[in-house]
Design an enzyme around this catalytic site. Structure first.
Site, short mmCIF file in Angstrom:
data_model
loop_
_atom_site.label_atom_id
_atom_site.label_comp_id
_atom_site.label_asym_id
_atom_site.label_seq_id
_atom_site.Cartn_x
_atom_site.Cartn_y
_atom_site.Cartn_z
N ARG A 113 37.35 23.04 -30.60
CA ARG A 113 37.18 24.59 -30.73
C ARG A 113 38.01 25.02 -31.75
NH1 ARG A 113 33.57 28.82 -29.80
NH2 ARG A 113 34.43 30.48 -28.63
N THR A 389 26.44 27.23 -33.34
CA THR A 389 25.43 27.33 -32.17
C THR A 389 24.23 27.06 -32.65
OG1 THR A 389 26.88 29.18 -31.64
CG2 THR A 389 24.86 29.02 -30.72
N THR A 407 29.29 25.35 -33.55
CA THR A 407 29.14 26.69 -33.97
C THR A 407 29.93 27.36 -35.16
OG1 THR A 407 28.38 28.91 -33.25
CG2 THR A 407 30.46 28.00 -32.28
N ASN A 409 29.74 30.31 -34.97
CA ASN A 409 29.47 31.60 -34.14
C ASN A 409 28.30 32.33 -34.75
OD1 ASN A 409 29.88 33.46 -32.07
ND2 ASN A 409 31.23 34.87 -33.20
N GLN A 428 34.74 32.94 -35.11
CA GLN A 428 35.00 32.61 -33.77
C GLN A 428 36.08 33.75 -33.05
OE1 GLN A 428 32.46 30.80 -32.13
NE2 GLN A 428 33.04 29.36 -33.64
N ASP A 431 34.89 36.08 -30.55
CA ASP A 431 35.08 35.57 -29.07
C ASP A 431 36.13 35.90 -28.21
OD1 ASP A 431 32.44 34.75 -29.46
OD2 ASP A 431 32.56 32.54 -29.42
N SER A 460 34.53 30.47 -25.04
CA SER A 460 33.26 29.96 -25.24
C SER A 460 32.35 29.97 -24.26
CB SER A 460 33.32 28.83 -26.19
OG SER A 460 31.95 28.18 -26.37
N SER A 461 31.08 30.00 -24.63
CA SER A 461 29.76 29.99 -23.64
C SER A 461 29.26 28.55 -23.69
CB SER A 461 28.76 30.95 -23.76
OG SER A 461 29.40 32.35 -23.53
N GLY A 481 22.70 30.40 -28.26
CA GLY A 481 22.49 31.79 -28.11
C GLY A 481 23.45 32.69 -27.10
O1 DON Z 1 31.08 29.75 -28.34
C1 DON Z 1 30.42 30.81 -27.92
O2 DON Z 1 30.22 31.17 -27.07
C2 DON Z 1 29.78 31.58 -29.21
N1 DON Z 1 30.58 31.55 -30.21
C3 DON Z 1 28.36 30.94 -29.48
C4 DON Z 1 27.59 31.51 -30.43
C5 DON Z 1 26.06 31.39 -30.60
O3 DON Z 1 25.77 30.78 -29.61
C6 DON Z 1 25.51 31.82 -31.51
N2 DON Z 1 23.97 31.68 -31.38
N3 DON Z 1 23.30 32.37 -31.18
#
Ligand code: DON
Length: 578
Positions: A113, A389, A407, A409, A428, A431, A460-461, A481
């Site tokens: 990350r 992502t 990702t 982002n 990022q 986030d 992050s998700s 997503g």
């Molecule tokens: O880490 C995360 O949760 C986000 N940066 C993820 C971004 C993402 O899934 C973009 N896609 N739609």
């Protein structure tokens, strides 16, 4: 408005599933289509399987397997190629979480990350006292120090069979030869063209005479090819301490950024302890903080494990209601408790069965409840997680399994390409929680646990997840997503374990998502008007959307030998196997 853009980008494609090119020794390939279902693409083979959002990247993974590589080689080959052909989603200017299960039964959770630069400050995204999303999403301040390259290198050094250099050179060739722009790629560029054109180096690569590429046109990235080759020749020190670091510092200084060469030099991946939890007698292995994904996939499944879900028909109003209520409770906790474990105390109690029992009592099966705030899990002295992502999955016949989500982002991240390198830098930093209660790009709110601080990793998700039965992997899954990643991953697991679906059905099945704030239930249109009506009667405020993200999976063939890959047709995904 931003959500609308996001929706457009994730609109399902009407592409037909075509036979896989050169699917050597492929035993079967078919598509699933049934009423009420979208469609996923699936491939079955005895030696290994790979699923990603892009055909060329999946093929790179399969080629690695065919040339003596294992699932980790396949995943890294896929990842580096995705950075070329799908660079709006991920790349070496971004970050990733890679969850690996080795054939000897050991697990590795590699945290690549991004980290906030040393000069980052708590209120750096406030302008006149208010959070300004332009600062955290676009341009020089939006990027964290990228971690993907270091994570991929470590994965290969520790677990791969093919030298990292070779993976880089293969991907460099794709960057140099170019690839035909897909309709999906062209659409993404069209929607962010204005922002891309603010940065000369980005405009020069991703726009053609100032205009987006048409589908079918060839996009070549010689600078990115050169960067991959320099890293192949000199090691990742070239990126983290050499010419790339120098070029980044120079550009940042000239453009109001704060990232320095020292930030790149100080970047460290972390090896984390995965989260293990039980669901329906299976072991769920997921990614710990700074991913919120693992905690909340586990928390939601722990709640659901208390209900006989399979007595409720799949995607019936009562099933959606129950799962959405569990999601809501977990996301309320996310907004308060979760952050980088090096900075915020993340209670382990969030994933305990005792806490799940407490939360389950808050669910009313006849009515949507209002969740005013987060819950209070049990605390212990062992609270910190992980002391110390695009999603793709790969597995091989030896028992090596990988789930990786990577990702930059949002599409093309900060939109900045460091001149001469072809590397798209992430955004990022968005986030982080720029200000308590102020939503980020994905509508997520957060608290002090996820405030900006120097050297901190934004929450992050991303939820790369493995599912084991009797100690043996049966599923590798995850999604892209934003926050819907957590819901998509939970739904894929439920669909397989509670409803006995094959993985392609599990991914194709219509989805829903509740993230506590805003208090609305997002539902894919494919769920149908009747279901919507029943959910409204249960008290839900609905937000119908065409598509909720993109998921990929690899699984054990439930009907016998071999491995199955499944790619989501909500984007132009591709699964392959041999
Ligand atoms: O880490 C995360 O949760 C986000 N940066 C993820 C971004 C993402 O899934 C973009 N896609 N739609």
């Amino acid at each position: 408005m931003k959500f609308d853009l996001w929706r457009i980008l994730f609109r399902p494609q009407s592409r037909m599933v075509s036979p896989l090119p050169g699917a050597f020794l492929m035993l079967a390939c078919f598509s699933f289509l049934a009423p009420g279902f979208l469609r996923a693409e699936v491939a079955l083979g005895e030696h290994g399987a790979v699923a990603s959002v892009n055909e060329i990247a999946t093929r790179a993974g399969i080629n690695a397997l065919k040339h003596g590589g294992n699932a980790v080689d396949a995943a890294v080959a896929t990842a580096l190629t995705l950075g070329v052909v799908d660079g709006f989603n991920s790349g070496i200017g971004g970050g990733c979480f890679m969850l690996i299960r080795l054939q000897n039964g050991k697990f590795l959770a590699i945290d690549g990350r991004e980290m906030a630069p040393a000069a980052a400050t708590h209120d750096m995204f406030l302008r006149n006292g208010k959070a300004d999303s332009d600062l955290s999403q676009l341009g020089a301040l939006a990027s964290g120090v990228p971690g993907s390259l270091a994570a991929y290198e470590a994965a290969i050094r520790q677990c791969g069979k093919i030298p990292f250099r070779e993976h880089l050179l293969n991907a460099a060739k794709v960057a140099e030869d170019g690839f035909p722009v897909t309709r999906h790629y062209a659409n993404v560029v069209k929607h962010v063209a204005e922002d891309l054109s603010r940065f000369e180096s980005s405009k020069a690569i991703f726009l053609h005479d100032g205009k987006p590429f048409e589908p079918g046109e060839i996009l070549r990235q010689p600078d990115l090819a050169k960067t991959y080759r320099e890293v192949a020749r000199n090691g990742i020190g070239w990126f983290y301490g050499g010419a790339f670091a120098d070029a980044t510092e120079k550009w940042m200084r000239q453009n109001g950024g704060i990232m320095t060469g020292a930030d790149l030099k100080n970047y460290r991946i972390e090896f984390r302890e995965p989260i293990f939890t039980k669901y329906r007698g299976h072991t769920i292995v997921s990614f710990p903080p700074p991913s919120s994904g693992g905690v909340h996939v586990a928390e939601i499944l722990n709640i659901l494990d208390r209900y006989p879900l399979n007595k409720m028909p799949s995607n019936s109003p009562e099933m959606i209601h129950l799962v959405a209520e569990a999601m809501k409770l977990a996301f309320a906790d996310r907004a308060y408790w979760l952050g980088d474990p090096a900075f915020a105390k993340v209670p382990r109690g969030l994933v305990s069965e005792k806490y799940a029992k407490q939360l389950a009592k808050k669910i009313d099966l006849r009515r949507a409840t209002v969740v005013p705030e987060h819950g209070i899990p049990e605390k212990s002295n062992d609270d910190l997680f992980g002391k110390h992502t695009t999603h793709f999955s790969a597995a091989d016949a030896e028992g090596n399994w990988v789930a990786c989500t990577a990702t930059v982002n949002t599409s093309f991240g900060s939109k900045v390409v460091i001149p001469g390198t072809g590397v798209v830098l992430n955004n990022q930093m968005d986030d982080f929680s720029a200000q308590p209660g102020v939503p980020n790009f994905f509508g997520l709110v957060g608290a002090e646990a996820n405030a900006v601080a120097p050297g901190k990793r934004p929450l992050s998700s991303m939820s790369p997840t493995l599912v084991l039965k009797d100690g043996k992997p049966i599923l590798s899954v995850g999604a892209a997503g934003g926050p819907t990643i957590i819901s998509q991953t939970v739904l894929a697991i439920i669909n397989v374990l509670d409803y006995g679906m094959n993985i392609d059905q599990a991914i194709a099945s219509p989805r829903f998502h509740h993230q506590w704030s805003p208090n609305e239930l997002k539902v894919e249109n494919a769920l149908g008007q009747q279901t919507f009506h029943a959910l409204e009667l249960l008290g839900h405020t609905l937000k119908p959307v065409e598509s909720l993200g993109v998921s990929q999976a690899v699984g054990k063939n439930p009907k016998g030998k071999g491995l199955v890959g499944a790619a989501d047709s909500r984007a132009s995904g591709r699964a392959d196997a041999w």
